[in-house]
Design a protein around this motif. Structure first.
Motif, short mmCIF file in Angstrom:
data_model
loop_
_atom_site.label_atom_id
_atom_site.label_comp_id
_atom_site.label_asym_id
_atom_site.label_seq_id
_atom_site.Cartn_x
_atom_site.Cartn_y
_atom_site.Cartn_z
N ILE A 1 0.95 -1.31 0.00
CA ILE A 1 -0.08 -0.12 0.02
C ILE A 1 0.83 1.31 0.13
N ASP A 2 0.95 2.08 -1.17
CA ASP A 2 1.77 3.33 -1.12
C ASP A 2 1.28 4.58 -0.52
N ALA A 3 -0.11 4.61 -0.40
CA ALA A 3 -0.56 5.66 0.22
C ALA A 3 -2.16 5.41 0.42
N MET A 4 -2.61 5.97 1.69
CA MET A 4 -4.22 5.93 2.08
C MET A 4 -4.52 7.13 2.47
N GLY A 5 -5.62 7.42 2.02
CA GLY A 5 -6.37 8.95 2.55
C GLY A 5 -7.74 8.83 2.77
N TRP A 6 -8.08 9.86 3.50
CA TRP A 6 -9.50 10.26 3.77
C TRP A 6 -10.00 11.32 2.87
N ILE B 1 -1.74 10.05 3.64
CA ILE B 1 -0.36 9.47 4.33
C ILE B 1 0.29 8.39 3.41
N ARG B 2 1.54 8.79 3.30
CA ARG B 2 2.15 7.69 2.31
C ARG B 2 2.79 6.65 3.33
N SER B 3 3.27 5.52 2.46
CA SER B 3 4.09 4.42 3.17
C SER B 3 5.14 5.07 4.13
N SER B 4 5.67 6.05 3.81
CA SER B 4 6.93 6.67 4.49
C SER B 4 6.24 7.11 5.63
N GLY B 5 5.05 7.51 5.92
CA GLY B 5 4.51 8.12 7.32
C GLY B 5 4.18 9.67 6.92
N GLU C 1 -19.23 22.46 9.70
CA GLU C 1 -18.88 22.09 8.37
C GLU C 1 -18.24 20.87 8.13
N ASP C 2 -17.82 20.07 9.21
CA ASP C 2 -17.29 18.89 8.79
C ASP C 2 -18.13 17.84 8.68
N THR C 3 -19.27 18.22 8.58
CA THR C 3 -20.53 17.19 8.49
C THR C 3 -20.36 16.65 6.94
N ALA C 4 -20.12 15.27 6.56
CA ALA C 4 -20.10 14.88 5.25
C ALA C 4 -20.07 13.31 5.45
N VAL C 5 -19.90 12.63 4.32
CA VAL C 5 -19.65 11.44 4.14
C VAL C 5 -18.20 11.28 3.99
N TYR C 6 -17.71 10.51 4.63
CA TYR C 6 -16.05 10.24 4.67
C TYR C 6 -15.80 8.89 4.00
N TYR C 7 -14.87 9.10 3.07
CA TYR C 7 -14.28 7.80 2.22
C TYR C 7 -12.92 7.52 2.62
N CYS C 8 -12.82 6.26 2.74
CA CYS C 8 -11.32 5.91 2.93
C CYS C 8 -10.94 5.58 1.15
N ASN C 9 -9.43 5.92 1.01
CA ASN C 9 -9.16 5.52 -0.36
C ASN C 9 -7.44 5.02 0.04
N ALA C 10 -7.41 4.13 -1.14
CA ALA C 10 -5.75 3.64 -1.07
C ALA C 10 -5.32 3.33 -2.44
N ASP C 11 -4.22 3.79 -2.53
CA ASP C 11 -3.35 3.44 -3.93
C ASP C 11 -2.33 2.51 -3.42
N LEU C 12 -2.67 1.33 -4.07
CA LEU C 12 -2.04 -0.06 -3.60
C LEU C 12 -1.77 -0.88 -4.99
N ILE C 13 -0.84 -1.91 -4.64
CA ILE C 13 -0.66 -3.03 -5.49
C ILE C 13 -1.42 -4.23 -4.96
N GLY C 14 -2.34 -4.61 -5.72
CA GLY C 14 -3.00 -6.07 -5.34
C GLY C 14 -3.57 -6.71 -6.45
N ARG C 15 -4.06 -7.96 -6.09
CA ARG C 15 -4.59 -8.62 -7.08
C ARG C 15 -6.17 -8.79 -6.99
N PRO C 16 -6.80 -8.41 -7.99
CA PRO C 16 -8.34 -8.45 -7.97
C PRO C 16 -8.84 -9.80 -8.15
#
Length: 124
Positions: free
Chosen positions: A31-36, A51-55, A88-103
């Motif tokens: 996983i190279d990066a994850m985000g909200w 946040i990247r894999s480096s932290g 104003e922080d009210t929202a639907v929050y989504y997790c996202n990831a940039d990764l190498i995986g196998r579908p």
């Protein structure tokens, strides 16, 4: 199948705190990066923090000093600690990831994966 599952949304009063979690599952090489991201009614989806894999984290200006993103000890997990919440922080929050995986079929490849979203409501 590679997927992300969020948890931790809910209703909180202004000034309160809430923590969101995200866990990636499936056949994942790295996983190279994850985000909200978040999307409020009638608005476009926007990046909250990543946040990247480096932290190394990055934050939207609107949440700097209030939100903290972190990766878990299990590198397939991520959290977002949200303090001093505002309406104003009210929202639907989504997790996202940039990764190498196998579908489900085929070999490993780079994927951008999204969670199903979790609602955060800041209201008195």
């Amino acid at each position: 199948q590679v997927q992300l599952v969020e948890s931790g949304g809910g209703l909180v009063q202004p000034g309160g705190s809430l923590a969101l979690s995200c866990a990636a599952s499936g056949t994942i090489l790295q996983i190279d990066a994850m985000g909200w991201y978040r999307q409020a009614p009638g608005k476009q989806r926007e990046l909250v923090a990543s946040i990247r894999s480096s932290g190394e984290p990055t934050y939207a200006e609107s949440v700097k000093g209030r939100f903290t993103i972190s990766r878990g000890n299990a590198k397939n997990t991520m959290s977002l600690q949200m303090n001093s919440l505002k309406p104003e922080d009210t929202a639907v929050y989504y997790c996202n990831a940039d990764l190498i995986g196998r579908p489900t079929t085929g070999g490993y490849r780079r994927l951008e994966v999204w969670g199903q979203g979790t609602l955060v409501t800041v209201s008195s």
